[in-house]
Design a protein around this motif. Structure first.
Motif, short mmCIF file in Angstrom:
data_model
loop_
_atom_site.label_atom_id
_atom_site.label_comp_id
_atom_site.label_asym_id
_atom_site.label_seq_id
_atom_site.Cartn_x
_atom_site.Cartn_y
_atom_site.Cartn_z
N LEU A 134 0.85 -1.18 0.00
CA LEU A 134 0.00 0.00 0.00
C LEU A 134 0.89 1.23 0.00
O LEU A 134 1.92 1.28 0.69
N LYS A 135 0.48 2.24 -0.79
CA LYS A 135 1.28 3.44 -0.96
C LYS A 135 0.44 4.67 -0.65
O LYS A 135 -0.79 4.61 -0.62
N ASN A 162 -5.20 9.37 1.95
CA ASN A 162 -3.89 9.62 1.34
C ASN A 162 -3.43 8.50 0.42
O ASN A 162 -2.35 8.61 -0.18
N GLU A 163 -4.18 7.41 0.29
CA GLU A 163 -3.71 6.24 -0.45
C GLU A 163 -3.56 6.55 -1.94
O GLU A 163 -4.39 7.24 -2.55
N ASP A 164 -2.49 6.02 -2.49
CA ASP A 164 -2.19 6.19 -3.92
C ASP A 164 -2.85 5.06 -4.70
O ASP A 164 -2.62 3.87 -4.41
N LEU A 165 -3.65 5.41 -5.72
CA LEU A 165 -4.35 4.42 -6.53
C LEU A 165 -3.90 4.44 -7.98
O LEU A 165 -4.46 3.70 -8.81
N SER A 166 -2.92 5.22 -8.32
CA SER A 166 -2.50 5.37 -9.72
C SER A 166 -1.47 4.31 -10.12
O SER A 166 -0.82 3.70 -9.27
N GLU A 167 -1.31 4.13 -11.43
CA GLU A 167 -0.31 3.21 -11.95
C GLU A 167 1.08 3.84 -11.84
O GLU A 167 1.23 5.06 -11.84
N PHE A 168 2.10 3.00 -11.80
CA PHE A 168 3.47 3.51 -11.74
C PHE A 168 4.40 2.46 -12.31
O PHE A 168 4.01 1.29 -12.51
N GLY A 169 5.63 2.83 -12.58
CA GLY A 169 6.65 1.89 -13.05
C GLY A 169 6.28 1.24 -14.37
O GLY A 169 5.80 1.89 -15.31
N LEU A 170 6.48 -0.08 -14.43
CA LEU A 170 6.14 -0.86 -15.62
C LEU A 170 4.65 -1.18 -15.59
O LEU A 170 4.23 -2.25 -15.15
N SER A 171 3.85 -0.26 -16.05
CA SER A 171 2.39 -0.39 -15.91
C SER A 171 1.80 -1.51 -16.75
O SER A 171 0.59 -1.75 -16.70
N THR A 172 2.62 -2.20 -17.53
CA THR A 172 2.10 -3.31 -18.34
C THR A 172 1.77 -4.53 -17.50
O THR A 172 0.95 -5.36 -17.89
N ASP A 173 2.41 -4.69 -16.34
CA ASP A 173 2.19 -5.85 -15.48
C ASP A 173 1.23 -5.47 -14.35
O ASP A 173 1.11 -4.31 -13.95
N TRP A 223 10.16 -1.27 -7.38
CA TRP A 223 8.75 -1.50 -7.00
C TRP A 223 8.45 -0.87 -5.64
O TRP A 223 7.34 -0.40 -5.40
N ILE A 224 9.41 -0.84 -4.76
CA ILE A 224 9.27 -0.14 -3.48
C ILE A 224 9.72 1.30 -3.67
O ILE A 224 10.85 1.55 -4.11
N THR A 225 8.85 2.25 -3.37
CA THR A 225 9.13 3.66 -3.57
C THR A 225 9.08 4.41 -2.23
O THR A 225 8.83 3.81 -1.18
N ARG A 226 9.27 5.74 -2.31
CA ARG A 226 9.19 6.54 -1.10
C ARG A 226 7.76 6.59 -0.55
O ARG A 226 7.56 6.85 0.64
N GLY A 227 6.79 6.37 -1.43
CA GLY A 227 5.40 6.38 -0.97
C GLY A 227 4.94 5.07 -0.36
O GLY A 227 3.83 4.99 0.17
N THR A 228 5.75 4.01 -0.42
CA THR A 228 5.37 2.71 0.16
C THR A 228 5.25 2.84 1.67
O THR A 228 6.16 3.37 2.33
N ARG A 229 4.15 2.34 2.19
CA ARG A 229 3.94 2.41 3.63
C ARG A 229 3.84 1.04 4.29
O ARG A 229 4.08 0.92 5.49
N VAL A 230 3.49 0.00 3.54
CA VAL A 230 3.42 -1.33 4.14
C VAL A 230 3.47 -2.38 3.03
O VAL A 230 2.97 -2.14 1.91
N ILE A 231 4.09 -3.52 3.33
CA ILE A 231 4.13 -4.67 2.42
C ILE A 231 3.71 -5.90 3.21
O ILE A 231 4.25 -6.18 4.29
N PHE A 232 2.74 -6.64 2.67
CA PHE A 232 2.25 -7.87 3.29
C PHE A 232 2.71 -9.05 2.45
O PHE A 232 2.62 -9.05 1.22
#
Length: 571
Positions: A134-135, A162-173, A223-232
């Protein structure tokens, strides 16, 4: 005739009273037996839900995924992750090795690797693990004007707003696109935030090499950015040997302050409930438990219908509605009856004391949070401060940490808290309980006790049964004991200087008192109102006069002794 019939009432009511007591004893014993069966059944259900293998399965899985170190770096494991670099080392090392067991220790294949992986060769990995992050969006917080030239980006703590819902990086996957939750999953409460379902998700492959390649691609493409807040990291497995499922969640939180905080959950549950004969026995106990609940609920509904609002005046009825256990039989035991009487009498004092106690307690918790919250882990949140103070009361505290945080306020806080809460307030609480308990004991000593005590009734029934079976002579041992006690008391009185007339008068008074107590305080007639005749009133009056004489005689004796004592002091 009316007068005669009135005086015959006490004698004719005794058989009815005995019959009512016998019926009450029989009914109560039947209810007690029924409740004991219910309690045993409940205990079987409770222990049947817990399996000793649950602990060992959790322990094995936790040591594999939490304590296994990265190759070439014994200090780095999941518990010690503090940076993004350490996180990717864990993903490509201990996690990958723990999820995929390719072969036996001699490199022989034991099963078809294309179907599933078997962790420790005994635990089947169900499906494939899932990784989800979640970002938050950029510019979700405000930067002070003096620092805007130095910092153009700002990522706030995680909230649904504040959650980010947009595409980022390699948006093809798919792992670069936001996926909303398709189920109403519960929120996860972490160290620094509360997280909802959904996010940027990718699932691992059943092939170890493909999964490793995927990890490398995600790491290289940030894949992990400054906006990353948690990884499960979520996966589950099944052990057929003990019929248990283990659900595992590894969590890495990325707070806005930087760094990583790790947490984990290991749950072993028995989802396939009915496999062995013992499982079917537990199933039968569950059915019996449901029947008990239905019967008890119907009984309480009938009581409510019969007594209406008067039903709710009894605290035991409230407990039955809440728990439906055997607590109502507590009052039939003398010790537990004293306990319940003590608590019921001092409940108002305890409530008033509790208000004062928690005002002071929460004030100290707030002080500890304000003074030590930024430096001591036990006071890092207000909730932690509350529990830390309970631990201080129990003797478990970290005084060195408090003193190091503030060498002036730390000792002052600790000493004053111990003085006011431990020495003053807790002793006030004990004083309230002790005083009330002393009053209850005094009332029991003069005969103010429950009319029906189950222990005495059972003992009486046991003695009656022995007498009927001619295994015990009725009253013989008691008479010998009483006679021996009277003789010992008389001999002691002679040794202490009392004359024979005083001893005879005391024995006569004792017999008179016992006869009157047996007549007016016996268990057979204390439940019903009994009229007093003129002859009985005369006997009671004379008894009171004799008691007054004895008290006056004792007072004269005491005055004589005090005068002698004063004379000896003057000499």
């Amino acid at each position: 005739m009316a007068e005669a019939s009135r005086w015959q009432q006490p004698g004719t009511s005794k058989p009815k009273l005995h019959y009512r007591k016998d019926v009450e004893i029989g009914t109560t014993l039947q209810e007690l037996l029924l409740y004991l069966i219910f309690l045993i059944n409940l205990c079987i259900l409770t222990f049947g839900m817990v399996n000793p293998h649950m602990y060992y399965l959790n322990k094995v899985m936790s040591s594999l995924f939490l304590d296994t170190s990265v190759a070439g770096d014994e200090r780095t494991n999941f518990k010690s992750i503090r940076s993004i670099t350490d996180f990717w080392k864990f993903m490509e090392g201990p996690l990958l090795e723990g999820l995929y067991w390719d072969s036996w220790y001699n490199n022989q294949n034991l099963y078809n690797l294309h179907n599933s992986s078997r962790i420790y060769y005994e635990n089947i990995l169900l499906g494939v693990p899932r990784v989800r992050q979640l970002k938050v969006r950029n510019n979700t917080c405000k930067v002070y004007s003096s620092f805007r030239s130095l910092m153009s980006e700002c990522y706030d703590t995680y909230t649904s707003k504040n959650e980010d819902l947009s595409e980022f990086g390699l948006s093809t996957d798919t792992e670069w696109k936001y996926s909303s939750s398709k189920t109403n999953s519960p929120l996860y409460w972490g160290y620094v935030g509360v997280y909802q379902d959904g996010g940027y998700i990718f699932t691992l492959s059943k092939s170890k090499s493909e999964t490793k390649t995927k990890f490398v691609d995600l790491r290289l493409n940030s894949w992990i950015t400054r906006g990353t807040r948690v990884i499960f990291i979520d996966f589950s497995l099944y052990n057929a040997n003990v019929n248990l499922f283990c659900i595992i969640r590894l969590v890495a939180e990325f707070p806005a302050t930087g760094g990583i905080l790790t947490s984990w959950q290991f749950y072993s549950v028995k989802l396939l409930r009915y496999v062995s004969y013992y499982d079917y026995f537990i199933a039968s106990c569950e059915i019996i438990f449901c029947i008990f609940l239905i019967v008890f609920t119907i009984q309480e509904a009938i009581k409510i219908k019969e007594y209406k609002f008067a039903y709710f005046k009894s605290i035991w009825n409230w407990l039955e509605l809440l728990l439906l256990l055997i607590f109502k039989f507590i009052s039939f035991n003398k010790t537990m009856s004293q306990l319940s009487s003590t608590l019921s009498r001092c409940i108002k004092d305890i409530v008033g004391f509790a208000i004062m106690f928690f005002i002071i307690f929460f004030a100290y918790a707030q002080l500890g949070f304000l003074v030590f919250g930024s430096q001591v882990d036990d006071f890092s949140t207000f909730q932690n401060s509350i529990f830390a103070q309970f631990r201080i009361v129990l003797g478990d505290f970290n005084f060195a940490g408090i003193q190091q945080a503030n060498w002036i306020l730390g000792p002052i806080y600790f000493i004053t808290f111990i003085f006011f809460v431990f020495f003053v307030l807790l002793n006030m609480f004990l004083a309230i309980i002790n005083d009330t308990y002393a009053e209850v004991k005094a009332d029991y000593a003069i005969g103010r006790r429950p009319d029906f005590e189950l222990g005495k009734m059972i003992k009486k029934g046991y003695n009656d049964a022995l007498e009927k079976l001619k295994l015990k002579k009725a009253g013989k041992d008691e008479d010998k004991k009483m006679r021996r006690t009277s003789e010992d008391l008389a001999e002691q009185a002679r040794r202490e200087g009392f004359d024979e007339n005083e001893i005879k008068r005391a024995e006569q008074m004792k017999k008179w008192k016992e006869r009157l107590e047996e007549k007016y305080y016996s268990a057979e007639i204390q439940d019903d109102y009994q009229p007093v005749t003129q002859q009985e009133f005369r006997e009671l009056f004379l008894y009171a006069v004799e008691l007054e004489k004895e008290l006056r005689y004792i007072s004269l004796k005491l005055n004589r002794v005090m005068r002698k004592f004063s004379a000896l002091q003057e000499k």
